[in-house]
Write a protein that holds these residues in place. Structure first.
Motif, PDB file in Angstrom:
ATOM      1  N   ILE A  31      -5.152  -5.277   6.793  1.00 30.13           N
ATOM      2  CA  ILE A  31      -5.103  -3.957   7.440  1.00 30.13           C
ATOM      3  C   ILE A  31      -4.046  -3.951   8.537  1.00 30.13           C
ATOM      4  CG2 ILE A  31      -7.517  -3.339   6.971  1.00 30.13           C
ATOM      5  CD1 ILE A  31      -8.223  -4.340   9.756  1.00 30.13           C
ATOM      6  N   CYS A  32      -3.625  -2.736   8.923  1.00 27.13           N
ATOM      7  CA  CYS A  32      -2.665  -2.598  10.014  1.00 27.13           C
ATOM      8  C   CYS A  32      -2.952  -1.259  10.701  1.00 27.13           C
ATOM      9  CB  CYS A  32      -1.236  -2.657   9.466  1.00 27.13           C
ATOM     10  SG  CYS A  32      -0.748  -1.164   8.587  1.00 27.13           S
ATOM     11  N   CYS A  72       1.987   1.881   4.101  1.00 27.59           N
ATOM     12  CA  CYS A  72       2.276   0.787   5.034  1.00 27.59           C
ATOM     13  C   CYS A  72       2.635  -0.452   4.229  1.00 27.59           C
ATOM     14  CB  CYS A  72       1.072   0.510   5.941  1.00 27.59           C
ATOM     15  SG  CYS A  72      -0.391  -0.016   5.035  1.00 27.59           S
ATOM     16  N   LYS A  84       0.830  -1.203   0.000  1.00 27.41           N
ATOM     17  CA  LYS A  84       0.000   0.000   0.000  1.00 27.41           C
ATOM     18  C   LYS A  84       0.867   1.258   0.000  1.00 27.41           C
ATOM     19  CE  LYS A  84      -4.123  -1.928   2.271  1.00 27.41           C
ATOM     20  NZ  LYS A  84      -5.030  -1.827   3.450  1.00 27.41           N
ATOM     21  N   CYS A 116       1.013  -3.332   4.151  1.00 25.39           N
ATOM     22  CA  CYS A 116      -0.089  -4.220   3.764  1.00 25.39           C
ATOM     23  C   CYS A 116      -0.072  -4.382   2.242  1.00 25.39           C
ATOM     24  CB  CYS A 116      -1.434  -3.621   4.177  1.00 25.39           C
ATOM     25  SG  CYS A 116      -1.671  -3.526   5.941  1.00 25.39           S
ATOM     26  N   CYS A 131      -2.848   1.883   8.093  1.00 27.39           N
ATOM     27  CA  CYS A 131      -3.951   2.141   7.156  1.00 27.39           C
ATOM     28  C   CYS A 131      -5.292   2.224   7.871  1.00 27.39           C
ATOM     29  CB  CYS A 131      -3.964   1.145   5.993  1.00 27.39           C
ATOM     30  SG  CYS A 131      -3.956  -0.582   6.434  1.00 27.39           S
TER      31      CYS A 131
HETATM   32 ZN   LIG Z   1      -1.713  -1.246   6.436  1.00 27.76          ZN
END
Ligand SMILES: [Zn+2]
Length: 467
Positions: A36-37, A21, A18, A23, A40
């Motif tokens: 997700i993290c 990040c 992304k 991901c 994000c």
């Molecule tokens: Zn993320």
């Protein structure tokens, strides 16, 4: 006069991660809300870490669209509250301190028409809303954040289009270009979205939002022009407004939401410094850019003598031009171009079929060689190609399994020809008085041999037999 401008959103689907990040950029293969993290999801205390490759890819798009590329770019926060945006702001670009987006003004030719590009900016995609429930009363909205933070390039044009046909031509050229640059796969669902603005006879500009595919964009523009013309002909003023595209009913609907009137309170994104791109980096990116579609076309025509129309088809589709470039030699280039554009295209005309295809460049080489050496007729080659795309087997194996080898044994062929001559006395008489009609008999021999008879040999032998 009709004026149409476009805002195209294109996901950089070829990236690994992304925009801010680590991901996956390819969010499509994940369970809902599994990609997700904290970054994000916009959790407090997290910091964005800019994906350098995203800047490079976006800059390459800008260069390919003949845009100016600034030496320094900046990111801004666009503040608004909406469930698909967990941070409550979107990190995007803006030109209030001069041109600090990845791409400045540019242009692209669509036939003879010059379409000006206003700017190109890099930003993050929000999450995805999923509506469930049958009526508006019991409808619930679910949010999938897997997409949140995916790198997105926005391409804004001047209102230079005059009709939906030009819009379609532009979109075709743009998708081919993005695919050829290896930055995006336009055939992926949701990879390309667009907004449009339409005005007629110097009247108010109407924005159309929420158009989910290039296919619908042309329809939406067409609908909107017709709607405005109908109002105009009855002297009803056209309101300056935002309308949403209803992709089920294929109409535009006045947007009751006031979200467009929001003040986004843009301000510089303090967590990302200004990024210096610099002339050397730009030069390096220019060198790394894939060969352009027009240069490929020129090469195919001038170097191999491939007909212009075939070269256009071959060069504009990356899948085909890659296959061609990996398989051809100077000797068989024309034959391979012919196999790809006449036989292969019908076999792999969708994204799924291309992914499933087992065809390798060496297969194409072998088929072309077999045609040129007279081992296979074009009809048999087509049958072999069909089997290879499905199974990936070696050509020699396919020839023996399907018994596709040419009937080039004169004795055997003469036997078949004699049989046809006795079965078709009328056609034989006709061929004697009018040699043109002999092709009917060649066709009969082909039928009998399931397309395996060498056509030239068949013709020679037929002529001899008829006398
Ligand atoms: Zn993320």
């Amino acid at each position: 006069m009709t004026k149409i401008g476009l805002e195209i959103h294109c996901q950089l689907t070829k990236l690994e991660s992304k925009l801010f990040c680590s991901c996956k950029a390819n969010y499509r293969e994940h369970e809902i809300n599994a990609n997700i993290c904290p970054v994000c999801m916009g959790l407090p205390g997290t910091l964005p870490r800019l994906n350098q490759k995203a800047i490079e890819k976006a800059t390459i798009i800008a260069m390919a669209l003949n845009c100016s590329t600034p030496e320094k770019i900046a990111f801004f926060r666009k503040n608004y509250f909406y469930p698909d945006l967990p941070k409550n702001f979107q990190i995007t670009q803006l030109n209030i301190y001069g041109n600090t987006s990845v791409g400045g003004p540019g242009m692209i030719m669509v036939g003879d028409k010059k379409i000006r590009i206003t700017r190109i900016q890099l930003e993050e995609d929000p999450g995805r809303l999923i509506y469930e429930g049958s009526s508006s009363k019991n409808q619930i909205t679910l949010v999938d954040y897997n997409r949140a933070g995916t790198p997105l390039v926005e391409i804004v044009t001047e209102p230079d289009f005059e009709n939906p046909k030009q819009v379609r031509e532009f979109l075709n050229i743009l998708s081919d270009l993005l695919e050829n640059l290896n930055v995006s796969d336009p055939s992926l669902e949701g990879a390309m979205r667009a907004d449009a603005n339409v005005s007629i006879e110097g009247g108010n500009k109407v924005e159309i939002k929420n158009i989910g595919s290039f296919h619908d964009l042309e329809k939406a523009v067409h609908f909107e022009i017709t709607r405005q013309e109908s109002l105009h002909s009855r002297d009803i003023p056209i309101a300056q407004e935002t309308r949403h595209w209803d992709d089920k009913r294929k109409i535009t609907i006045s947007s009751r939401s006031k979200e467009e009137e929001l003040d986004y309170r843009y301000f510089l994104e303090g967590d990302i410094p200004w990024i210096k791109i610099g002339k050397e980096v730009q030069e390096k990116l220019k060198l790394e850019m894939p060969e352009s579609i027009s240069s490929k076309k020129e090469r195919y025509v001038t170097k191999y003598g491939i007909p212009n129309q075939v070269a256009v088809v071959l060069s504009s589709d990356k899948f085909y031009s890659d296959l061609f470039d990996k398989s051809h030699t100077e000797k068989n280039a024309k034959e391979i171009a012919n196999i790809i554009t006449t036989d292969l295209m019908g076999l792999v005309d969708t994204r799924e079929k291309r992914e499933e295809s087992k065809l390798q460049p060496t297969h194409l080489q072998n088929i072309a060689d077999a045609i040129q050496s007279g081992k296979l007729t074009r009809i048999s080659a087509k049958n072999a190609l069909y089997e290879i795309v499905k199974s990936g087997k070696e050509l020699s194996q396919v020839i023996s399994e399907l018994d596709l080898g040419n009937v080039s044994d004169e004795g055997e062929l003469i036997k078949i020809i004699k049989q046809i001559i006795s079965e078709e006395p009328q056609a034989v008489e006709q061929a004697k008085s009018n040699p043109q009609t002999i092709n009917f008999l060649v066709g009969k021999v082909m039928q009998k041999t399931k397309g395996k008879a060498d056509p030239k040999l068949t013709l020679d032998l037929l002529k001899k037999e008829i006398g």
